[in-house]
Design a protein around this motif. Sequence first.
Motif, PDB file in Angstrom:
ATOM      1  N   GLY A 188       0.990  -1.330   0.699  1.00  0.00           N
ATOM      2  CA  GLY A 188       0.307   0.008   0.401  1.00  0.00           C
ATOM      3  C   GLY A 188       0.785   1.132  -0.173  1.00  0.00           C
ATOM      4  N   LYS A 189       2.447   0.754   0.333  1.00  0.00           N
ATOM      5  CA  LYS A 189       2.824   2.560   0.424  1.00  0.00           C
ATOM      6  C   LYS A 189       4.397   2.194   0.074  1.00  0.00           C
ATOM      7  N   GLY A 190       4.665   3.642  -0.711  1.00  0.00           N
ATOM      8  CA  GLY A 190       6.013   3.386  -0.682  1.00  0.00           C
ATOM      9  C   GLY A 190       6.331   3.605   0.075  1.00  0.00           C
ATOM     10  N   GLY A 191       8.168   3.166  -0.581  1.00  0.00           N
ATOM     11  CA  GLY A 191       8.995   2.884   0.729  1.00  0.00           C
ATOM     12  C   GLY A 191       8.998   0.842   2.048  1.00  0.00           C
ATOM     13  N   CYS A 192       8.014   0.525   1.388  1.00  0.00           N
ATOM     14  CA  CYS A 192       7.448  -0.813   2.287  1.00  0.00           C
ATOM     15  C   CYS A 192       8.483  -1.779   2.280  1.00  0.00           C
ATOM     16  N   GLY A 193       9.168  -1.267   1.336  1.00  0.00           N
ATOM     17  CA  GLY A 193      10.097  -2.580   0.807  1.00  0.00           C
ATOM     18  C   GLY A 193      10.163  -3.611  -0.329  1.00  0.00           C
ATOM     19  N   LYS A 194       8.814  -3.267  -1.306  1.00  0.00           N
ATOM     20  CA  LYS A 194       8.177  -3.938  -2.346  1.00  0.00           C
ATOM     21  C   LYS A 194       9.639  -4.664  -3.069  1.00  0.00           C
ATOM     22  N   SER A 248       2.898   1.752  -5.078  1.00  0.00           N
ATOM     23  CA  SER A 248       1.605   2.151  -3.557  1.00  0.00           C
ATOM     24  C   SER A 248       0.483   2.264  -4.498  1.00  0.00           C
ATOM     25  N   GLY A 249      -0.462   1.829  -3.799  1.00  0.00           N
ATOM     26  CA  GLY A 249      -1.615   1.930  -3.287  1.00  0.00           C
ATOM     27  C   GLY A 249      -2.495   1.822  -4.511  1.00  0.00           C
ATOM     28  N   VAL A 250      -3.933   1.818  -4.420  1.00  0.00           N
ATOM     29  CA  VAL A 250      -5.070   1.692  -5.697  1.00  0.00           C
ATOM     30  C   VAL A 250      -5.324   2.701  -6.645  1.00  0.00           C
ATOM     31  N   LYS A 251      -4.592   2.002  -7.511  1.00  0.00           N
ATOM     32  CA  LYS A 251      -4.997   2.240  -8.503  1.00  0.00           C
ATOM     33  C   LYS A 251      -4.857   1.830 -10.245  1.00  0.00           C
TER      34      LYS A 251
END
Length: 238
Positions: free
Chosen positions: A11-17, A119-122
């Motif tokens: 969901g968020k940038g910087g989470c480690g994806k 990130s995010g729902v798009k």
Amino acid sequence: MGGHCITIAGGKGGCGKTTTVINTAYALSALGYDVVMVDADLAMPNLHTILGTNHAPTIHDVLSGSEPLETAVDTSDEVAAVYGDPSLDRYTEADPAELRTVAKRLQTAFDVIVLDTGSGVKHETMVPCGLADDVVLVTTPKDRGVADTTRTKEMAEHVDGRIPGVVVTRAGDETGEEIANKLEVDLLAAVPEEPEIVGTEPVIAESPDAASAAAYGHVADRLSELVEADDADESFMT
């Protein structure tokens, strides 16, 4: 049999994806799979930055129709990759819907395709979730991150994505289990913070004795089980 497509989403940038993409891909390669990573974070691609490399053409060139896919695949390392272009004009020209065609073509050449996402729902995140065999969630233990990842999970389920579990970064085993329970999914791995190895990617290759390397190894082991099970099902059907 077509290659197995795995999408890494959060969901968020910087989470480690992206770090999860890289280390999962290299760990699967170490298990004997022919793997390609694709930077499908079209707005803010950083796969090439984290790996400290570059290659052109990029996925943006392919999605805009200006370059063929074959020229965009970097095969200079043990894990192949298709990188992105962070410039705004390339982003506006790229058509996310063409990711489906890209994935299908790569599935004829590789055993496993690992897709990075934004990130995010798009829409541009829903596409790679919708075409994946498996969608792996990634989050930190922070409440906002977990809340955003809950929405990502709902999005993946909306497009019929199979979710084998979550990778919780910056967490210990106990914290990881707590977050997995909140998301109502299995815990694939709890990846601890290790400041001493920050900037050495892929950790799985550069620091194989690190706890985070072991964690990503667990992720690859679980995904390998799913790859083999799906391959067995396809063989039975044919």
